[in-house]
Design an enzyme around this catalytic site. Structure first.
Site: not given
Length: 247
Positions: A72, A103, A105, A120, A193, A221, A237
């Site tokens: 990942r 996120n 990343d 997280h 987002g 959305e 975003a």
């Protein structure tokens, strides 16, 4: 197609000096980062990610879990920050911009932002599974392997584990406390987002509003945050933040 910047948001962006930005998976998706489940391709297609991202999976087979997380991390490293990431870094030259992200990343950092809280965890912040000592980031995998032995901790000899927070695992208190402080001390909170259904992150906009901040949602959305927001802007975003951030 050009998305117009709402006049009221333009004024908020120009006048506000303390801004907290809560970002979720939609922020990274525009950079091509696969979602948690979309990363299940090839070798990993037969494995449920929810079965790998747990303390039980780690205890049962750390080499399997470590291989998946390094794969990942490799996917993330091949992605690049998008215009939204760069816009937030640019905005920080004009105001106190605190980034709180769900996120795992490092796209915010690679764009030049200092992240106040990785709620997280991070794929690039491994630590010892026994003593908690932070470890050096390991080179991500370009090609998947089924098993990869995790390195040993230099301090206690325990196994180095991924830095992401697992299902069924308590969120570390320090990132949550920093995120709550950012929410309660800002004048403007942008929610970008994120689905607004994962707590405690989903509760941060409410904390900001209770403390007197204006809450703006940027998302194509409707989400669980939409009804709490003072302003809702149905755009992505990358598009929205690029238009909103001062130059």
């Amino acid at each position: 197609m050009t998305v117009p910047l709402p006049v009221e948001l333009q004024a908020l962006a120009a006048e506000t000096r303390t801004i907290t930005v809560l970002t979720g998976a939609g922020m990274s998706a525009e950079s091509g980062v696969p979602t948690f489940r979309d990363a299940q391709t090839g070798l990993w297609a037969r494995v449920d990610p929810a079965d790998l991202a747990t303390p039980h999976a780690w205890e049962s087979d750390p080499a399997l879990v470590w291989a998946w997380y390094q794969w990942r991390a490799g996917l993330v490293r091949r992605a690049q920050p998008n215009d939204g990431h760069f816009a937030l870094a640019r905005w920080a030259a004009h105001a106190d911009v605190r980034v709180v992200t769900q996120n795992v990343d490092d796209l915010h950092e690679r764009a030049g932002s200092e992240v106040a809280s990785h709620l997280h965890g991070s794929l690039f912040a491994p630590r010892c599974s026994e003593c908690g000592t932070p470890a050096d980031s390991v080179e991500p995998l370009d090609d998947p392997v089924e098993r990869l032995d995790p390195p040993d901790c230099d301090r206690c000899g325990g196994l180095i584990r991924p830095g992401a927070v697992w299902f069924g695992e308590a969120m570390p208190s320090e990132p949550l406390e920093r995120a709550m402080e950012c929410a309660q001390t800002c004048d403007l909170m942008l929610v970008v987002g994120t689905s607004g259904v994962v707590y405690p992150a989903a509760g941060l906009p409410g904390l900001a509003r209770e403390a007197g901040a204006t809450v703006v949602e940027i998302n194509p959305e409707p989400t669980g945050i939409s009804e709490q927001a003072d302003h809702v802007w149905r755009t992505t975003a990358a598009v929205g933040l690029e238009l909103l951030a001062p130059r």
